[in-house]
Design an enzyme around this catalytic site. Structure first.
Site, PDB file in Angstrom:
ATOM      1  N   HIS A   1       0.836  -1.104  -0.080  1.00 42.68           N
ATOM      2  CA  HIS A   1      -0.101   0.047  -0.017  1.00 42.68           C
ATOM      3  C   HIS A   1       0.889   1.218  -0.002  1.00 42.68           C
ATOM      4  O   HIS A   1       1.996   1.197   0.699  1.00 42.68           O
ATOM      5  CB  HIS A   1      -0.899  -0.032   1.285  1.00 42.68           C
ATOM      6  CG  HIS A   1      -2.113  -0.832   0.999  1.00 42.68           C
ATOM      7  ND1 HIS A   1      -2.942  -0.904   2.050  1.00 42.68           N
ATOM      8  CD2 HIS A   1      -2.469  -1.976   0.265  1.00 42.68           C
ATOM      9  CE1 HIS A   1      -4.152  -1.681   1.712  1.00 42.68           C
ATOM     10  NE2 HIS A   1      -3.697  -2.304   0.521  1.00 42.68           N
TER      11      HIS A   1
ATOM     12  N   TYR B   1      -9.189   5.700   7.489  1.00 45.81           N
ATOM     13  CA  TYR B   1      -9.128   6.234   8.724  1.00 45.81           C
ATOM     14  C   TYR B   1     -10.314   7.272   8.828  1.00 45.81           C
ATOM     15  O   TYR B   1     -10.206   8.388   8.437  1.00 45.81           O
ATOM     16  CB  TYR B   1      -7.746   6.793   9.430  1.00 45.81           C
ATOM     17  CG  TYR B   1      -6.888   5.637   9.671  1.00 45.81           C
ATOM     18  CD1 TYR B   1      -6.072   5.268   8.428  1.00 45.81           C
ATOM     19  CD2 TYR B   1      -6.692   5.177  11.034  1.00 45.81           C
ATOM     20  CE1 TYR B   1      -4.942   4.175   8.986  1.00 45.81           C
ATOM     21  CE2 TYR B   1      -5.512   4.310  11.108  1.00 45.81           C
ATOM     22  CZ  TYR B   1      -4.758   3.920   9.949  1.00 45.81           C
ATOM     23  OH  TYR B   1      -4.006   2.760  10.420  1.00 45.81           O
TER      24      TYR B   1
ATOM     25  N   PRO C   1      -3.701   0.365  18.617  1.00 43.44           N
ATOM     26  CA  PRO C   1      -3.423  -0.003  17.170  1.00 43.44           C
ATOM     27  C   PRO C   1      -3.701   0.972  16.231  1.00 43.44           C
ATOM     28  O   PRO C   1      -3.153   0.775  15.192  1.00 43.44           O
ATOM     29  CB  PRO C   1      -4.456  -1.342  17.243  1.00 43.44           C
ATOM     30  CG  PRO C   1      -5.459  -0.929  18.105  1.00 43.44           C
ATOM     31  CD  PRO C   1      -4.741  -0.149  19.421  1.00 43.44           C
TER      32      PRO C   1
ATOM     33  N   LYS D   1       1.278  -0.106  14.822  1.00 48.94           N
ATOM     34  CA  LYS D   1       2.814  -0.047  15.286  1.00 48.94           C
ATOM     35  C   LYS D   1       3.363  -1.463  16.208  1.00 48.94           C
ATOM     36  O   LYS D   1       4.567  -1.706  16.099  1.00 48.94           O
ATOM     37  CB  LYS D   1       3.493   0.956  16.113  1.00 48.94           C
ATOM     38  CG  LYS D   1       3.467   2.336  15.287  1.00 48.94           C
ATOM     39  CD  LYS D   1       4.513   2.190  14.310  1.00 48.94           C
ATOM     40  CE  LYS D   1       4.381   3.294  13.048  1.00 48.94           C
ATOM     41  NZ  LYS D   1       4.861   2.988  11.967  1.00 48.94           N
TER      42      LYS D   1
ATOM     43  N   TYR E   1       4.259   6.526   9.821  1.00 44.19           N
ATOM     44  CA  TYR E   1       3.515   5.362   9.375  1.00 44.19           C
ATOM     45  C   TYR E   1       4.271   4.338   8.773  1.00 44.19           C
ATOM     46  O   TYR E   1       4.134   3.148   9.152  1.00 44.19           O
ATOM     47  CB  TYR E   1       2.233   5.895   8.642  1.00 44.19           C
ATOM     48  CG  TYR E   1       1.136   4.675   8.651  1.00 44.19           C
ATOM     49  CD1 TYR E   1       0.092   5.067   9.480  1.00 44.19           C
ATOM     50  CD2 TYR E   1       1.336   3.604   7.857  1.00 44.19           C
ATOM     51  CE1 TYR E   1      -1.056   4.157   9.321  1.00 44.19           C
ATOM     52  CE2 TYR E   1       0.135   2.760   7.921  1.00 44.19           C
ATOM     53  CZ  TYR E   1      -0.986   3.121   8.747  1.00 44.19           C
ATOM     54  OH  TYR E   1      -1.958   2.074   8.677  1.00 44.19           O
TER      55      TYR E   1
END
Ligand code: FAD
Length: 398
Positions: A74, A206, A297, A301, A388
């Site tokens: 991704h 998100y 979460p 990570k 990220y």
């Protein structure tokens, strides 16, 4: 039964399994024990996003054959708020860095299969009971357990790795007063489902919503993973599948976009917590992964931190076994730098995206301002993308 090994490893989660493989690559013997059965470990639904550095580590360690075939690369995520969905393009912002969606269940299956193939059937002892660690402040720490057939084992080790997760026995074996801990609970939990339906998105979404946060993740081209923010004491019995799908559809709603529904394969509620315990070493006991730290979460990570810890620990143990304590002495401080960076990033993502019960309208306005800044500023978006996709991990064979 009294035996001997170089490194005793407690816990066959991602940290313990990868550590035993990295040690084997260095010619170091280990005994790996696990309280659960192999089937239980391989079915436990948890994480699913691997950082660039974790993928590189698995490749170098010769563990990525199936990951390379089935993992989904991704190049970004979507942030949804105020009725709009925005793309954060990791490749563009971080000169080509990406994450890979590959379920923790599959990572664990690959690691177990490889350890058993390389080390024989007794490379991992599943379904043990009464695990204990002792003599940790000597150079012969001892690992004790009862195997599945009821035989008690005492293993003299050069070092012990506590990879037994947040509820394990290794961290509490450190004498009181020698550990500092930092902890933050969050006033919400995640209700997560695994659904037998192709994802309705090409990358994770998100969603910030007045009714609470929602996340559309995925595990494969045919299996979706979705989460809803719920109250911390929520009872899963209050959430029949239809109610979950209706609430997910409400929080992800966008004109022209449809959330595909399918059979729910797994359903659970997970509390959200940040926790760090330091130092990650006491004598010849080394903590790694969730045994030493937990993150909510939202930043994806936890699994990556567990891998990064053992990538630092394996060469440190090799040096220790050859009489050089320096890398082992630096282990905790080295890992904690990454741990705190991930702890901050996970807290930041969590507090930016969740609705705090009882918070005033000002909180929502501050969150929306932050979200608009992230999608509108290259500097802010780059910071999210850099955190990220993650930071470099020591190579498997360093
Ligand atoms: C319910 C849940 C959902 C999660 N979801 C996500 C997510 O969506 N995204 C994300 O990034 N992260 C997620 N995480 C975090 C991520 O899965 C963990 O960070 C990761 O599993 C850490 O690996 P580990 O090996 O350190 O610990 P663990 O995976 O916890 O492994 C520890 C192992 O030790 C064993 N053990 C415990 N006690 C003993 C004992 N006394 N003797 C022997 N063995 C013992 C346990 O059975 C377990 O197999 C989730 C965690 C949980 C608990």
């Amino acid at each position: 039964m009294r035996t001997r090994t170089q490194v005793g490893i407690v816990g066959a989660g991602p940290a313990g399994l990868l550590l035993s493989h990295l040690l084997a690559l260095r010619g170091i013997d280990s005994v790996l024990i696990e309280i659960r059965s192999r089937a239980y470990c391989e079915a436990r639904q948890r994480a699913g996003v691997l950082e660039d550095g974790s993928v590189a580590l698995l490749r170098e360690a010769g563990l990525a054959a199936r990951l390379d075939r089935q993992g989904l690369e991704h190049g970004g995520i979507y942030l949804q708020f105020d009725g709009e969905r925005h793309h954060i393009d990791f490749r563009e912002l971080t000169r080509g860095r990406t994450v890979t969606v590959y379920a923790q269940t599959e990572v664990v299956k690959d690691l177990i299969a490889r350890r058993l193939a390389d080390g024989g059937d007794d490379a991992i002892e599943f379904s043990v009971t009464d695990t204990a660690v002792s003599s940790l402040d000597t150079d012969r720490p001892r690992l004790s357990y009862t195997d599945a057939s009821g035989v008690r084992h005492e293993i003299d080790c050069d070092a012990i790795a506590g990879c037994d997760g947040f509820h394990g026995i290794c961290r509490p074996a450190i004498p009181a007063g020698l550990q500092a801990t930092w902890e933050r609970g969050y006033p919400y939990s995640w209700l997560g489902i695994l659904a037998d339906v192709p994802p309705s998105t090409d990358e994770l979404i998100y969603a910030h919503h007045p009714g609470g946060f929602a996340l559309h993740s995925l595990r494969s081209p045919s299996v979706s993973r979705l989460y809803l923010q719920v109250d911390p004491d929520e009872d899963i019995a209050n959430w029949p599948d239809d109610r979950i799908w209706a609430e997910l559809s409400r929080r992800f709603e966008l004109p022209g976009w449809t959330l595909h529904r399918g059979p729910v394969l797994d359903k659970s509620i997970t509390p959200m917590r940040s926790f760090v315990s330091a130092p990650m070493r006491y004598g010849r006991l080394f903590l790694a992964g969730d045994a030493a730290h937990i993150v909510p979460p939202t930043g994806a990570k936890g699994l990556n931190l567990a891998f990064a810890d053992v990538a630092v620990l394996a060469p440190a143990l090799e040096a220790l076994l050859h009489g050089d304590d320096k890398p082992a002495a630096a282990y905790s401080a080295t890992c904690l730098q990454r741990v705190w960076r991930s702890t901050h990033f996970s807290w930041w993502m969590t507090t930016m995206l969740h609705h705090t019960p009882g918070a005033d309208e000002m909180e929502a306005q501050l969150q929306l301002s932050q979200l608009r800044y992230v999608v509108g500023s290259t500097a802010a978006a780059t910071s999210l993308a850099e955190n990220y996709t993650g930071f470099a991990v020591p190579p498997a064979a360093s």
